[in-house]
Every structure is written in structure tokens, then in C-alpha cells.
Design a protein around this motif. Structure first.
Motif, mmCIF file in Angstrom:
data_model
loop_
_atom_site.group_PDB
_atom_site.id
_atom_site.type_symbol
_atom_site.label_atom_id
_atom_site.label_comp_id
_atom_site.label_asym_id
_atom_site.label_seq_id
_atom_site.Cartn_x
_atom_site.Cartn_y
_atom_site.Cartn_z
ATOM 1 N N ARG A 118 0.891 -1.162 0.000
ATOM 2 C CA ARG A 118 0.000 0.000 0.000
ATOM 3 C C ARG A 118 0.932 1.216 0.000
ATOM 4 N NH1 ARG A 118 -3.016 -3.447 3.836
ATOM 5 N NH2 ARG A 118 -1.621 -2.696 5.487
ATOM 6 N N LEU B 139 -6.438 6.044 0.898
ATOM 7 C CA LEU B 139 -7.117 4.774 1.150
ATOM 8 C C LEU B 139 -8.185 4.919 2.223
ATOM 9 C CD1 LEU B 139 -4.003 2.393 1.269
ATOM 10 C CD2 LEU B 139 -5.584 2.704 -0.645
ATOM 11 N N LEU B 140 -8.013 5.876 3.105
ATOM 12 C CA LEU B 140 -8.947 6.068 4.211
ATOM 13 C C LEU B 140 -10.072 7.038 3.875
ATOM 14 C CD1 LEU B 140 -5.981 5.392 5.450
ATOM 15 C CD2 LEU B 140 -7.015 6.048 7.598
ATOM 16 N N PRO C 120 -13.856 5.269 2.959
ATOM 17 C CA PRO C 120 -14.552 4.661 4.099
ATOM 18 C C PRO C 120 -14.830 5.648 5.231
ATOM 19 C CG PRO C 120 -12.282 3.866 3.968
ATOM 20 C CD PRO C 120 -12.568 4.595 2.698
ATOM 21 N N LEU D 134 -7.287 2.134 9.003
ATOM 22 C CA LEU D 134 -7.767 1.531 7.768
ATOM 23 C C LEU D 134 -8.432 0.190 8.028
ATOM 24 C CD1 LEU D 134 -7.964 1.591 4.685
ATOM 25 C CD2 LEU D 134 -5.654 0.599 4.598
ATOM 26 N N VAL D 135 -7.817 -0.633 8.866
ATOM 27 C CA VAL D 135 -8.410 -1.922 9.237
ATOM 28 C C VAL D 135 -9.794 -1.717 9.842
ATOM 29 C CG1 VAL D 135 -8.223 -3.845 10.862
ATOM 30 C CG2 VAL D 135 -6.232 -3.138 9.539
ATOM 31 N N SER D 136 -9.909 -0.776 10.746
ATOM 32 C CA SER D 136 -11.164 -0.565 11.453
ATOM 33 C C SER D 136 -12.244 0.006 10.547
ATOM 34 C CB SER D 136 -10.937 0.349 12.652
ATOM 35 O OG SER D 136 -10.049 -0.236 13.574
ATOM 36 N N LEU D 137 -11.872 0.945 9.688
ATOM 37 C CA LEU D 137 -12.853 1.522 8.772
ATOM 38 C C LEU D 137 -13.424 0.460 7.845
ATOM 39 C CD1 LEU D 137 -11.139 4.912 7.861
ATOM 40 C CD2 LEU D 137 -13.184 4.595 9.259
ATOM 41 N N ARG D 138 -12.587 -0.466 7.417
ATOM 42 C CA ARG D 138 -13.079 -1.540 6.561
ATOM 43 C C ARG D 138 -14.082 -2.420 7.305
ATOM 44 N NH1 ARG D 138 -7.338 -3.079 3.489
ATOM 45 N NH2 ARG D 138 -7.505 -1.430 1.889
ATOM 46 N N ASP E 279 -17.394 -0.767 7.142
ATOM 47 C CA ASP E 279 -17.984 -0.970 5.825
ATOM 48 C C ASP E 279 -18.635 -2.348 5.713
ATOM 49 O OD1 ASP E 279 -17.693 1.432 4.515
ATOM 50 O OD2 ASP E 279 -15.794 0.916 3.551
ATOM 51 N N GLU E 280 -18.001 -3.338 6.299
ATOM 52 C CA GLU E 280 -18.533 -4.701 6.230
ATOM 53 C C GLU E 280 -19.855 -4.842 6.976
ATOM 54 O OE1 GLU E 280 -14.038 -6.676 6.194
ATOM 55 O OE2 GLU E 280 -15.410 -7.050 7.860
#
Length: 443
Positions: free
Chosen positions: A81, A89-90, A93, A318-322, A325-326
């Protein structure tokens, strides 16, 4: 407490977890261990201060560390990345989480830094219009920030900062009182800056109504959304909010001191007359590395950036924002209403005969997942210490007398809520603490 009667048996809590249409994603998080109360894990109800660590966070950080080790400076363009545009990337989201357009959103800095950057642009007092309106129980950092902004403009904070208080005998501000003040006194208000969810009481403010009233009065309206983002659905663009700032380490689980976020409404982002503090990352990325002496502005919220993104701080966010989204914020809100309502009923039943009172609004539409309990006779810090050491329940104290419980819907369960309520009843019904120390956490 109210007279609500709720089944307080453990079996009922477990049943509610078994039939819930959106089960908690507890297995996706590291839950701290405990030996108290015969449990292996704590009942963690302090996500309003610091969210739990997602299990996927370690791998994301290890990828960045591996790319740094393998590539050195070339990681800016060649990492898995790439670091140079990493903040992009952030953007999407984060925008979805707060109900914004991507161009209106940027992830950067820390919360209070972003508040100051926003006020540099949007607090422009005049002799006639100079007041900053906050809630009296605003978070101390916000209070310090607005007072210092007033001083920067040569104003006396005692006159420039207006603190709206609840009615006598009440704990929370009424929306109609805020709107009434803005109708009467809006001519002298330059900036309205409230917390979307009040850190102390857990009250969810009526963001669209207050925003509309503030703008109708001719003021700029900004919001500190530290306790709202990841807690309640937001529609910042639709509501016409001028600007907002928030952190990602509470309900968004981005890690201690996680990088923050900002929103600037699209009507402002192309306004080249707004004063801004600027730095290397404020300029057009297409010509950034031409290393020219002058900023080439961009018509997005990126123009409020100062420095290159902190990759190791952004990876957990980034992990948490994804994850959000899920799951989807609307589905999480539905689960939050069920879970928080269950805890509220438990507290009303289990603590009916002890010295405790929920000060958070009873109406689910006026709160997120935090319930604040005012304790009489026993210091809040002492109560939280006993909850943790004797029962394996982690809550949060706001001295002198408020204990905050946040059944975060991503990872808390009905059984966690049951443990918290029954533990609080046990602590308040027993004698004083004999050992240990009180504990508080970040806001």
C-alpha cells in the motif's frame, strides 16, 4: 432509577445473544483477560474511551514494517500500500462513516490539532459577531481550544466563550433551549461548536436542528464528533454542517492516539479566501515533488493537511474503517439500540435500591451506546476499581461521581451488559473498597 422491571437472570442475557439478528463480532477483537468473577475475559464497556484492538491490526502493521525493512525509502511508491498516497485509502470509508462526500473528508493529525486548524479558517470574529457557543460540559480539551482561539484574536475568553447549561435540576441540554438561544443571541455568535455526543452525559445532540439554527443565525457551525463517529449514524453533508473533526480511537477502534479525521462541507472547499495554516501536504499532489516555494491549492479537504501521513498510525484505522464498511452503520445502530436499551433496563432493575441514577437521556433517539450513571455516597473512581478487580468489568470514571458504561455493538454482548449491571449493584450494595486504586481513562 426508573421502575422498569427487566429479567436479571444470566440465562436471559445469553438467550438475547443467541437470538440477536446481528451477533457481536467479539471474536474479531482482542478482549483483555481477567480472573475476577470466575471469567476468562473482561466485560469491556469502556470503548467510549478506547476501543478494543481488532485482531487484523497486527497483520496490517506488520505489512508496513516489512515493506519498510524491505524497501526503505522506495516504500513511498512501491510498498504493498504505497505510502505517498496512503491517506487516500482512508478517504472513502471515512466519508461513508460520517455521511460525507469523499472530497469533503480527510484523515490527518489528532483531534485537537484538527479543531485548531478548522477554527483558524472558520472562527473569524468581528466586533459585532465574536461569540463561540459550547455546551457547559464540553470536553476540557475543547474548552481549552476555544479559549485559546479567543485569546489569539485578542478577545477575553470570559466574554467570547458562551457556555450553555442545562436547566436547573437537569443533566442534559434541551434542544429547544439551544435553538432559543440562537434565535435570541445568534447575531453575536461567530461559531457554534458542540460535541455530537456529550462525553460526560452521553446525550446525542440534535445535529441537524442545531446546525440549521446556527447557520440561520449567520454563524458557522462545527462539531466535535469524537463520541459520535462509529457510535451513531451521521449525515454531515446532508445536514449542512460547515465542518467537523473527530478521533478514531474510541468507537472506531483505531488504537491509542489514532490519527483523526476532518470534514469540510463542499461549499467551503473551493473558497480560496479562507485563511489556512499550510504545509507540504496542502499542495497539489501532482506537483508536490516539484518542490516549488508556493502552495498549489486543491479544492478538497486535503488542502487543510500539513504533513505527510503517519503510516504506522493510519494502518490500524484503515483496518477498522473496513470493518465498519462490512457491517454497516445502520445495522450497528439497530443493534446498539437493543443492547443499550437492555443495559438501561437492567440498571433500572438491578440498581433500583442503591444510590445510582442514569443521567443519559432515556429516549434512544437522544443517546448513543453510552450510559452515564451518577453515583452518590461512593467516589466513581472507587466504583470502577471495584468493578474491575472484583468482577472483571471495565467501565470508566469521570470524577467525582459519574461512571460511564458503553456497550459497544461491534464487540459487546448482552451478557457483558448483564455482568456490568449486576456487578454495579453488588459494588454499590457492599462496603467500601479495601484495596486497589481508582481508575480513569481518556475521554
Amino acid at each position: 432509577m426508573s421502575t422498569v422491571v427487566c429479567p436479571v437472570d444470566e440465562a436471559h442475557a445469553l438467550h438475547l445473544d443467541a437470538v440477536d439478528p446481528l451477533p457481536a463480532r467479539r471474536a474479531d477483537f482482542h478482549v483483555p483477560p481477567t480472573t475476577a468473577g470466575g471469567y476468562a475475559e473482561v466485560a469491556y464497556l469502556a470503548g467510549n474511551s478506547l476501543g478494543l484492538q481488532p485482531r487484523a491490526t497486527r497483520a496490517a502493521l506488520e505489512q508496513e514494517l516489512a515493506d519498510w525493512a524491505r524497501l526503505g525509502v522506495e516504500g513511498h511508491l512501491e510498498a504493498g500500500r504505497p505510502w505517498k498516497p496512503y491517506h487516500e485509502l482512508l478517504r472513502d470509508p471515512a466519508a461513508r462513516l460520517v455521511g460525507a462526500l469523499p472530497a469533503e473528508t480527510v484523515v490527518m493529525n489528532s483531534l485537537t490539532v484538527d479543531l485548531h486548524l478548522m477554527m483558524t479558517s472558520f472562527y473569524r470574529p468581528t466586533p459585532e459577531r465574536y461569540a463561540i457557543v459550547v455546551e457547559d460540559s464540553t470536553f476540557p480539551s475543547d474548552s481549552y481550544a476555544v479559549q485559546s482561539q479567543a485569546r489569539l484574536h485578542g478577545l477575553d475568553p470570559a466574554e467570547a466563550v458562551v457556555r450553555l447549561r442545562p436547566r436547573p435540576g437537569e443533566d442534559c441540554l434541551r434542544t429547544e433551549d439551544v435553538l432559543g438561544f440562537l434565535r435570541r443571541e445568534g447575531h453575536r455568535v461567530a461559531l457554534v461548536l458542540f460535541g455530537g455526543v456529550n462525553y460526560l452525559t452521553g446525550e446525542l445532540m440534535d445535529v441537524p436542528a442545531i446546525t440549521a439554527a446556527g447557520r440561520a443565525a449567520g454563524a458557522v457551525v462545527g462539531w466535535d464528533l469524537a463520541h459520535a463517529v462509529g457510535n451513531v449514524p451521521l449525515r454531515l453533508h446532508e445536514w449542512g454542517v460547515d465542518w467537523a473533526a473527530w478521533c478514531h480511537y474510541k468507537y472506531v477502534n483505531g488504537g491509542p492516539g489514532a490519527v483523526a479525521g476532518c470534514f469540510v462541507h463542499e461549499r467551503h472547499i473551493a473558497d480560496r479566501t479562507l485563511p489556512k495554516l499550510q504545509g507540504w501536504w496542502s499542495t497539489d499532489p501532482a506537483t508536490r515533488f516539484a518542490m516549488g516555494p508556493d502552495v498549489a491549492p486543491v479544492d478538497t479537504a486535503d488542502s487543510w493537511q500539513l504533513s505527510n501521513p503517519p503510516i504506522l498510525a493510519m494502518a490500524p484505522v484503515l483496518v477498522s474503517l473496513r470493518m465498519f464498511d462490512e457491517v454497516g452503520m445502520e445495522a450497528l445502530r439497530d443493534r446498539s439500540v437493543r443492547l443499550t436499551g437492555y443495559l438501561a433496563d437492567l440498571l433500572a432493575t438491578a440498581c433500583a435500591d442503591v444510590s445510582a441514577r442514569v443521567i443519559t437521556p432515556a429516549d434512544p433517539r437522544r443517546r448513543g451506546c453510552q450510559l452515564s450513571v451518577r453515583i452518590t455516597r461512593t467516589p466513581a473512581e472507587e466504583v470502577c476499581a471495584r468493578l474491575r478487580h472484583e468482577h472483571g468489568v471495565i467501565a470508566d470514571a469521570r470524577p467525582p461521581d459519574v461512571v460511564r458504561f458503553a456497550p459497544v455493538p461491534l464487540y459487546c454482548t448482552h451478557h457483558d451488559a448483564w455482568r456490568a449491571a449486576t456487578a454495579l449493584a453488588a459494588v454499590l450494595s457492599s462496603g467500601p473498597l479495601s484495596s486497589g486504586s481508582g481508575e480513569t481513562h481518556d475521554a
